[in-house]
Design a protein around this motif. Structure first.
Motif, PDB file in Angstrom:
ATOM      1  N   ASP A 157       0.823  -1.212   0.000  1.00 41.11           N
ATOM      2  CA  ASP A 157       0.000   0.000   0.000  1.00 41.11           C
ATOM      3  C   ASP A 157       0.855   1.259   0.000  1.00 41.11           C
ATOM      4  OD1 ASP A 157      -2.619  -0.918  -0.138  1.00 41.11           O
ATOM      5  OD2 ASP A 157      -2.631  -1.438   1.987  1.00 41.11           O
ATOM      6  N   SER A 158       1.969   1.231   0.751  1.00 45.89           N
ATOM      7  CA  SER A 158       2.814   2.431   0.813  1.00 45.89           C
ATOM      8  C   SER A 158       3.341   2.785  -0.567  1.00 45.89           C
ATOM      9  CB  SER A 158       4.010   2.218   1.739  1.00 45.89           C
ATOM     10  OG  SER A 158       3.580   2.010   3.038  1.00 45.89           O
ATOM     11  N   ARG A 183       1.079  -6.621  -3.248  1.00 44.25           N
ATOM     12  CA  ARG A 183       0.591  -6.914  -1.913  1.00 44.25           C
ATOM     13  C   ARG A 183      -0.494  -5.889  -1.498  1.00 44.25           C
ATOM     14  NH1 ARG A 183       2.901  -9.571   2.361  1.00 44.25           N
ATOM     15  NH2 ARG A 183       4.648 -10.147   1.051  1.00 44.25           N
TER      16      ARG A 183
END
Ligand code: NAP
Length: 331
Positions: A157-158, A183
């Protein structure tokens, strides 16, 4: 002052540490909070707009939110030390911590709220070119890459959040990921795939960052064929996750399978009597400001119960069991 035995020492100044301080201070425990040498306020200090912290319908800047939390903790009597803890003896009844200035402090309970730090790829060029095209914070540095071609490493997500944010400035953003599956959450993936400026380089590892004074490109290896190629970019944002800040406590405190501080069930009790842990140093799952703040509150309540039992002449072991039983009763 340093030779006094306190009730509560809090190590760390993110949402977890400040929330623990607000609760402990309001309980009259006069906490002493170590906020770090330089980076007081934790990860939110590197964030611009925070739109998901309840109570701020129009959003709030990360540094402003942290300042408000700090002020609130101070208002109720928290004292702050602008230093890091470099040594800790936590396995005794009166715990001793030593700060970066060499001062010793003593306390009957300690709350660990040290958070986590960003991961590095492990290349020599990473450090050399840090601040010269290599960055770990899109919100801090994105502005400097206007109209440029840049890359982001990572598939969580980052990485996708950073890449999407960076398209505000960059001409193109290439996401370099070591596998062929992301992911990141479905929502983030869909948003990134919709973005015309974002492209993906799958199954690639960054093996070198090129440039003497500034980043001029990266060398990537295709992990399926072992072949290498160069990508011409002037910026590389590394977003490959975080590691908990546990080095000072390693060997004393029990860690979980992922290296985070292990706590007892849904409480903040660690394996050591009178030592509590909260925020990102415990949590590799949710990692949000609001969840960190909530667990900081829980740590202060657990510490308060522990200290109350000690005051009732319980031994540290009995006090721990009492605090644990009271915390478990709540669920
Ligand atoms: P993460 O989920 O652990 O993802 C790290 C990514 O970096 C993975 O794709 C991983 O690859 C890759 N990676 C790890 N080490 C690497 C290395 N040495 N070289 C190359 N790639 C490497 O970390 P995160 O993205 O920081 O997210 C952490 C948590 O915060 C997650 O729970 C996430 O959902 C949450 N988060 C939420 C938001 C949001 O909702 N707005 C934003 C950011 C983060 P593999 O996939 O192959 O392991």
């Amino acid at each position: 002052m340093s030779n006094t035995t306190r009730d509560v020492i809090i190590i760390g100044s993110g949402p977890a540490g400040y929330s623990a301080a607000v609760y402990a201070a309001r309980a009259g425990l006069m906490p002493l909070l170590f906020e770090g040498d330089i980076a007081a306020g934790g990860a939110l200090m590197n964030t611009t707009e925070v739109e998901n912290f309840p109570g701020f319908p129009d959003g709030v800047l990360g540094p402003d939110l942290m300042e408000k939390m700090r002020n609130q903790a101070e208002k109720f009597g928290t004292k702050f030390v602008t230093a890091s803890i470099v040594q800790a003896e936590l396995d005794q009844e009166v715990k001793k911590v030593t700060d970066s200035a060499g001062n010793d402090y003593y306390s009957r309970s300690v709350i660990l709220a040290t958070g986590s730090r960003y991961r590095t790829i492990g290349l020599a060029a990473e450090e050399r070119l840090s601040g010269r095209g290599v960055s770990w914070c899109a919100t801090c540095d994105g502005f400097f890459f206007k109209g440029q071609d840049i890359a982001v490493v990572g598939g969580g997500d980052s990485a996708l959040e950073e890449a999407t944010f960076l398209t505000r400035f960059a001409r193109s953003v290439t996401i370099i990921h070591r596998r062929d599956k992301l992911r990141a959450s479905k929502f983030m993936q869909e948003r990134a795939h919709r973005d015309q400026k974002i492209s993906f380089l799958w199954n690639r590892e960054v093996t070198d960052i090129l440039g003497s004074e500034k980043v001029s490109g990266v060398r990537v290896r295709d992990v399926t064929s072992d072949s290498e190629e160069e990508l011409a970019v002037t910026g590389l944002f590394i977003a490959i996750g975080h590691d908990p800040e546990v080095d000072v406590f390693r060997g004393q405190i029990s860690l979980d399978h992922a290296g985070y501080v292990a706590v007892d069930g849904r409480t903040t009790l660690t394996n050591l009597d009178g030592v509590f842990a909260c925020g990102d140093v415990v949590d590799h799952e949710y990692r949000q400001a609001i969840t960190a703040a909530g667990s900081g509150c829980a740590a202060a309540l657990d510490a308060e119960r522990f200290l109350a039992a000690l005051d009732d002449c319980a031994s540290p072991e009995e006090a721990r069991m009492e605090a644990s039983a009271l915390a478990e009763l709540a669920y």
